[in-house]
Scaffold this active site. Sequence first.
Site, PDB file in Angstrom:
ATOM      1  N   HIS A 158      -1.552 -18.398 -11.957  1.00 17.59           N
ATOM      2  CA  HIS A 158      -0.684 -17.409 -12.587  1.00 17.59           C
ATOM      3  C   HIS A 158       0.544 -18.125 -13.132  1.00 17.59           C
ATOM      4  O   HIS A 158       0.773 -19.294 -12.844  1.00 17.59           O
ATOM      5  CB  HIS A 158      -0.296 -16.273 -11.632  1.00 17.59           C
ATOM      6  CG  HIS A 158       0.675 -16.642 -10.563  1.00 17.59           C
ATOM      7  ND1 HIS A 158       1.450 -15.713  -9.909  1.00 17.59           N
ATOM      8  CD2 HIS A 158       1.028 -17.831 -10.021  1.00 17.59           C
ATOM      9  CE1 HIS A 158       2.207 -16.314  -9.011  1.00 17.59           C
ATOM     10  NE2 HIS A 158       1.970 -17.595  -9.057  1.00 17.59           N
TER      11      HIS A 158
ATOM     12  N   GLU B 138       0.980 -16.761  -0.220  1.00 21.86           N
ATOM     13  CA  GLU B 138       0.659 -17.699  -1.294  1.00 21.86           C
ATOM     14  C   GLU B 138       0.741 -19.143  -0.818  1.00 21.86           C
ATOM     15  O   GLU B 138       0.409 -20.057  -1.549  1.00 21.86           O
ATOM     16  CB  GLU B 138       1.527 -17.473  -2.524  1.00 21.86           C
ATOM     17  CG  GLU B 138       2.990 -17.680  -2.346  1.00 21.86           C
ATOM     18  CD  GLU B 138       3.760 -17.494  -3.640  1.00 21.86           C
ATOM     19  OE1 GLU B 138       4.688 -18.282  -3.860  1.00 21.86           O
ATOM     20  OE2 GLU B 138       3.450 -16.578  -4.422  1.00 21.86           O
TER      21      GLU B 138
ATOM     22  N   HIS C 142       0.370 -22.343 -12.777  1.00 24.23           N
ATOM     23  CA  HIS C 142       0.131 -23.023 -11.507  1.00 24.23           C
ATOM     24  C   HIS C 142      -0.779 -22.141 -10.655  1.00 24.23           C
ATOM     25  O   HIS C 142      -1.065 -21.009 -11.021  1.00 24.23           O
ATOM     26  CB  HIS C 142       1.450 -23.326 -10.777  1.00 24.23           C
ATOM     27  CG  HIS C 142       2.204 -22.095 -10.364  1.00 24.23           C
ATOM     28  ND1 HIS C 142       2.919 -21.316 -11.257  1.00 24.23           N
ATOM     29  CD2 HIS C 142       2.348 -21.504  -9.156  1.00 24.23           C
ATOM     30  CE1 HIS C 142       3.472 -20.305 -10.613  1.00 24.23           C
ATOM     31  NE2 HIS C 142       3.133 -20.395  -9.325  1.00 24.23           N
TER      32      HIS C 142
ATOM     33  N   HIS D  46      -2.469 -20.911  -6.569  1.00 25.27           N
ATOM     34  CA  HIS D  46      -2.281 -20.716  -5.135  1.00 25.27           C
ATOM     35  C   HIS D  46      -3.636 -20.462  -4.486  1.00 25.27           C
ATOM     36  O   HIS D  46      -4.564 -19.947  -5.122  1.00 25.27           O
ATOM     37  CB  HIS D  46      -1.399 -19.496  -4.846  1.00 25.27           C
ATOM     38  CG  HIS D  46      -0.006 -19.618  -5.342  1.00 25.27           C
ATOM     39  ND1 HIS D  46       0.943 -20.406  -4.734  1.00 25.27           N
ATOM     40  CD2 HIS D  46       0.607 -19.046  -6.403  1.00 25.27           C
ATOM     41  CE1 HIS D  46       2.082 -20.310  -5.395  1.00 25.27           C
ATOM     42  NE2 HIS D  46       1.911 -19.492  -6.412  1.00 25.27           N
TER      43      HIS D  46
ATOM     44  N   HIS E 198     -10.562 -17.358  -8.778  1.00 22.81           N
ATOM     45  CA  HIS E 198     -10.720 -18.369  -9.816  1.00 22.81           C
ATOM     46  C   HIS E 198     -10.446 -17.821 -11.218  1.00 22.81           C
ATOM     47  O   HIS E 198     -11.159 -18.120 -12.171  1.00 22.81           O
ATOM     48  CB  HIS E 198     -12.093 -19.034  -9.727  1.00 22.81           C
ATOM     49  CG  HIS E 198     -12.180 -19.971  -8.576  1.00 22.81           C
ATOM     50  ND1 HIS E 198     -12.456 -19.533  -7.290  1.00 22.81           N
ATOM     51  CD2 HIS E 198     -11.978 -21.307  -8.486  1.00 22.81           C
ATOM     52  CE1 HIS E 198     -12.441 -20.579  -6.471  1.00 22.81           C
ATOM     53  NE2 HIS E 198     -12.142 -21.664  -7.167  1.00 22.81           N
TER      54      HIS E 198
ATOM     55  N   CYS F 172       7.994 -21.815 -11.818  1.00 20.32           N
ATOM     56  CA  CYS F 172       6.919 -20.814 -11.726  1.00 20.32           C
ATOM     57  C   CYS F 172       6.614 -20.139 -13.066  1.00 20.32           C
ATOM     58  O   CYS F 172       5.660 -19.375 -13.161  1.00 20.32           O
ATOM     59  CB  CYS F 172       7.239 -19.773 -10.660  1.00 20.32           C
ATOM     60  SG  CYS F 172       7.180 -20.474  -8.995  1.00 20.32           S
TER      61      CYS F 172
END
Length: 123
Positions: free
Chosen positions: A14, A112, A27, A29, A67, A23
């Site tokens: 996201h 996360e 990137h 998680h 994914h 952010c």
Amino acid sequence: MFEIEIDRSFSAAHQLRGYNGDCCKLHGHNYKITVTVRSSELDEIGIALDFKKLKAELDALLAEYDHSNLSELADFQAVNPTSENLARTIYRKISEKMNSGTIRVHRVRVGESDHSAVTYFED
């Protein structure tokens, strides 16, 4: 009152639109999801809710996210795919599937990382 709780996980990317920091870049998680359901009653054999049913419903919901780039999904076009918004979205979607006369989703926790998580619930 009984609480039934399951943990599931999925991996996704996201990016946070409008965020002033790293952010805002794409990137990922490895999210850990915990769903807690409450029931005040047991069935005739002593079960409040079969874990299998809750796992199946949550797995189906999370399959949409696994994914993927959450920022590109319809659920997150109007809001950023933050852990807070993810927790609220999962809470509301799983509640639609699970809530009945005796069963109520109580809370959804989204982690996360091993050290950062948010919990969403409604009064």
